[in-house]
Design a protein around this motif. Structure first.
Motif, PDB file in Angstrom:
ATOM      1  N   ILE A  50       0.691  -1.281  -0.033  1.00 42.19           N
ATOM      2  CA  ILE A  50       0.293  -0.403   0.463  1.00 42.19           C
ATOM      3  C   ILE A  50       1.035   1.076  -0.281  1.00 42.19           C
ATOM      4  N   GLY A  51       1.756   1.095   0.315  1.00 41.56           N
ATOM      5  CA  GLY A  51       2.640   2.276   0.946  1.00 41.56           C
ATOM      6  C   GLY A  51       3.949   2.935  -0.868  1.00 41.56           C
ATOM      7  N   GLN A  52       3.861   1.696  -1.067  1.00 44.83           N
ATOM      8  CA  GLN A  52       4.809   2.058  -2.916  1.00 44.83           C
ATOM      9  C   GLN A  52       2.982   2.463  -3.427  1.00 44.83           C
ATOM     10  N   PHE A  53       2.186   1.456  -3.496  1.00 46.28           N
ATOM     11  CA  PHE A  53       1.264   2.467  -3.833  1.00 46.28           C
ATOM     12  C   PHE A  53       0.778   3.896  -3.895  1.00 46.28           C
ATOM     13  N   TRP A  54       0.562   4.131  -2.864  1.00 46.12           N
ATOM     14  CA  TRP A  54       0.411   6.151  -2.401  1.00 46.12           C
ATOM     15  C   TRP A  54       1.524   6.457  -2.705  1.00 46.12           C
ATOM     16  N   ASP A  55       2.602   6.095  -2.796  1.00 41.91           N
ATOM     17  CA  ASP A  55       3.227   6.948  -3.109  1.00 41.91           C
ATOM     18  C   ASP A  55       3.393   7.906  -4.685  1.00 41.91           C
ATOM     19  N   ALA A  56       2.892   6.467  -5.651  1.00 37.53           N
ATOM     20  CA  ALA A  56       3.058   6.651  -7.162  1.00 37.53           C
ATOM     21  C   ALA A  56       2.321   7.475  -6.492  1.00 37.53           C
ATOM     22  N   VAL A  57       0.830   7.694  -6.710  1.00 38.56           N
ATOM     23  CA  VAL A  57      -0.842   8.310  -6.654  1.00 38.56           C
ATOM     24  C   VAL A  57       0.125   9.428  -6.267  1.00 38.56           C
ATOM     25  N   THR A  58       0.006   9.503  -5.145  1.00 40.38           N
ATOM     26  CA  THR A  58       0.612  10.992  -4.001  1.00 40.38           C
ATOM     27  C   THR A  58       1.566  11.763  -5.283  1.00 40.38           C
ATOM     28  N   ALA A  59       2.373  11.147  -5.848  1.00 43.42           N
ATOM     29  CA  ALA A  59       3.665  11.773  -6.384  1.00 43.42           C
ATOM     30  C   ALA A  59       2.947  13.390  -7.106  1.00 43.42           C
ATOM     31  N   PRO A  60       4.007  14.252  -6.763  1.00 45.38           N
ATOM     32  CA  PRO A  60       3.572  15.336  -7.461  1.00 45.38           C
ATOM     33  C   PRO A  60       3.121  15.599  -8.534  1.00 45.38           C
ATOM     34  N   VAL A  61       4.090  14.975  -9.786  1.00 42.63           N
ATOM     35  CA  VAL A  61       3.678  15.418 -11.065  1.00 42.63           C
ATOM     36  C   VAL A  61       2.148  14.584 -11.450  1.00 42.63           C
ATOM     37  N   ALA A  62       1.798  13.359 -11.242  1.00 41.98           N
ATOM     38  CA  ALA A  62       0.885  12.672 -11.073  1.00 41.98           C
ATOM     39  C   ALA A  62      -0.527  12.959 -10.445  1.00 41.98           C
ATOM     40  N   LEU A  63      -0.479  13.798  -8.736  1.00 42.92           N
ATOM     41  CA  LEU A  63      -1.297  13.997  -8.406  1.00 42.92           C
ATOM     42  C   LEU A  63      -1.808  15.310  -9.404  1.00 42.92           C
ATOM     43  N   ALA A  64      -0.900  16.286  -9.705  1.00 45.11           N
ATOM     44  CA  ALA A  64      -1.145  17.456 -10.689  1.00 45.11           C
ATOM     45  C   ALA A  64      -1.679  16.958 -12.610  1.00 45.11           C
ATOM     46  N   SER A  65      -1.838  15.865 -12.672  1.00 47.95           N
ATOM     47  CA  SER A  65      -2.134  14.745 -13.818  1.00 47.95           C
ATOM     48  C   SER A  65      -3.997  14.720 -13.847  1.00 47.95           C
ATOM     49  N   LEU A  66      -3.798  14.216 -11.937  1.00 45.80           N
ATOM     50  CA  LEU A  66      -5.192  13.890 -11.966  1.00 45.80           C
ATOM     51  C   LEU A  66      -6.520  15.592 -12.251  1.00 45.80           C
ATOM     52  N   LYS A  67      -5.855  16.650 -11.400  1.00 44.63           N
ATOM     53  CA  LYS A  67      -6.172  17.565 -10.958  1.00 44.63           C
ATOM     54  C   LYS A  67      -6.712  18.057 -12.107  1.00 44.63           C
ATOM     55  N   VAL A  68      -5.536  18.305 -12.916  1.00 45.50           N
ATOM     56  CA  VAL A  68      -5.637  18.935 -14.469  1.00 45.50           C
ATOM     57  C   VAL A  68      -6.982  17.908 -15.547  1.00 45.50           C
ATOM     58  N   THR A  69      -6.882  16.507 -15.183  1.00 44.64           N
ATOM     59  CA  THR A  69      -7.884  15.741 -15.666  1.00 44.64           C
ATOM     60  C   THR A  69      -9.177  15.520 -14.932  1.00 44.64           C
ATOM     61  N   ILE A  70      -8.883  16.502 -13.510  1.00 42.20           N
ATOM     62  CA  ILE A  70     -10.472  16.138 -13.295  1.00 42.20           C
ATOM     63  C   ILE A  70     -11.418  17.718 -13.440  1.00 42.20           C
ATOM     64  N   TRP A  71     -10.156  18.331 -13.880  1.00 39.22           N
ATOM     65  CA  TRP A  71     -11.157  20.017 -13.430  1.00 39.22           C
ATOM     66  C   TRP A  71     -11.289  20.155 -15.303  1.00 39.22           C
ATOM     67  N   VAL A  72     -10.497  19.600 -16.558  1.00 37.91           N
ATOM     68  CA  VAL A  72     -11.042  20.031 -17.672  1.00 37.91           C
ATOM     69  C   VAL A  72     -12.365  19.171 -17.960  1.00 37.91           C
ATOM     70  N   SER A  73     -12.093  17.529 -17.075  1.00 34.49           N
ATOM     71  CA  SER A  73     -13.126  16.707 -17.620  1.00 34.49           C
ATOM     72  C   SER A  73     -14.646  18.020 -16.645  1.00 34.49           C
ATOM     73  N   VAL A  74     -14.735  18.665 -15.492  1.00 34.44           N
ATOM     74  CA  VAL A  74     -15.832  18.257 -14.647  1.00 34.44           C
ATOM     75  C   VAL A  74     -16.062  19.356 -15.947  1.00 34.44           C
ATOM     76  N   ILE A  75     -15.536  20.469 -16.535  1.00 34.66           N
ATOM     77  CA  ILE A  75     -15.418  22.341 -17.417  1.00 34.66           C
ATOM     78  C   ILE A  75     -16.083  21.328 -18.430  1.00 34.66           C
ATOM     79  N   VAL A  76     -15.946  19.589 -19.225  1.00 33.57           N
ATOM     80  CA  VAL A  76     -16.538  19.789 -20.655  1.00 33.57           C
ATOM     81  C   VAL A  76     -17.995  19.005 -20.191  1.00 33.57           C
TER      82      VAL A  76
END
Length: 277
Positions: A50-76
């Motif tokens: 679980i630790g490795q999974f959490w580190d991969a998901v919460t990596a700064p670039v990964a979080l940034a991509s998730l934020k961009v994806t969710i934000w743009v998808s909501v607008i769409v």
């Protein structure tokens, strides 16, 4: 003889049930196509704990991509909720030359390879834009690309409801002096709301996992225009499959929750309709 023929007909009479063999076949097919790949993906995502999974998901670039994806998808989803409803209204309530062609074009994004849309949008709104509109490597470019591939969801969700809507109520309201806005907001919109929500939710779920339509026009700039699907591909290219699997599971969870909420809302609306006098 007549009785024997009647029995034979009864044996071949369709009852609507497929029987144990049909159920087993359906479950097997679902397992091979959906459940086994998802199980393999989840296993790879949590293979390091679980630790490795959490580190991969919460990596700064990964979080940034998730934020961009969710934000743009909501607008769409919001844009499609409005424009998709308008398009459906025009197709159902208005008659104009070429209506059948327009109606057929709505389904084009379902049949067209989405990377073709990205090529077309890049040539139209890229650095050499013939209309002098430059959306390459910008979030508005992502919105336009995703709006193209997700428009049919709202249109095809709202269209049947509009076709089946009882227009006598609208005419009665108009005869009592209600203007067009009151008729739409008080009578039509409540009827269409479940379909609009369903279509917008499906558009959102499709947008967060889209890749082909944004691969060229998006620019893939980390923290700016990089969608999660592009981040996942990047992790695979640099030989980090566990990170790619972890972020994929996170994206899958978002899509699953979205579809689950839509399912629950649809069931509640169905129960309300059945209980209504």
């Amino acid at each position: 003889m007549t009785t024997l023929l009647a029995k034979r007909r009864a044996l071949f009479q369709f009852s609507g049930a497929v029987g144990p063999f049909g159920v087993s076949t359906a479950v097997l097919w679902l397992s091979v196509i959906v459940l086994l790949p998802l199980a393999a993906l989840t296993y790879n995502a949590f293979g390091g704990g679980i630790g490795q999974f959490w580190d991969a998901v919460t990596a700064p670039v990964a979080l940034a991509s998730l934020k961009v994806t969710i934000w743009v998808s909501v607008i769409v989803a919001v844009i499609n909720a409005v424009m998709g409803t308008l398009v459906a209204w025009v197709l159902v309530r208005d008659n104009f030359p070429g209506k059948a062609i327009v109606n057929a074009l709505i389904d084009l994004p379902f049949a067209l390879p989405t990377i073709v849309a990205s090529i077309v949008l890049l040539s139209l709104y890229g650095p050499d834009s013939p209309v002098n509109i430059h959306l390459n490597a910008t979030q508005p470019g992502l919105v336009v690309a995703l709006a193209f591939v997700t428009l049919p969801f709202v249109v095809r969700s709202v269209q049947p409801v509009l076709i089946e809507a009882d227009r006598d109520v609208e005419q009665a309201a108009a005869s009592l002096g209600a203007d067009n806005w009151v008729i739409f907001s008080k009578i039509v919109l409540p009827t269409l709301a479940p379909a609009i929500l369903s279509g917008a939710g499906l558009a959102f779920a499709r947008a967060i996992g889209e890749y082909g339509s944004i691969v060229l026009i998006g620019g893939n700039i980390p923290r700016v225009t990089q969608m999660t699907s592009q981040y996942i591909q990047q992790q695979i290219e640099i030989d980090r499959p566990a990170n790619a699997a972890a972020v994929s599971v996170a994206l899958l969870a978002i899509a699953f929750v979205t579809l689950l909420v839509l399912r629950v809302v649809a069931q509640r609306n169905l129960r309300k309709e059945q209980q209504a006098p």
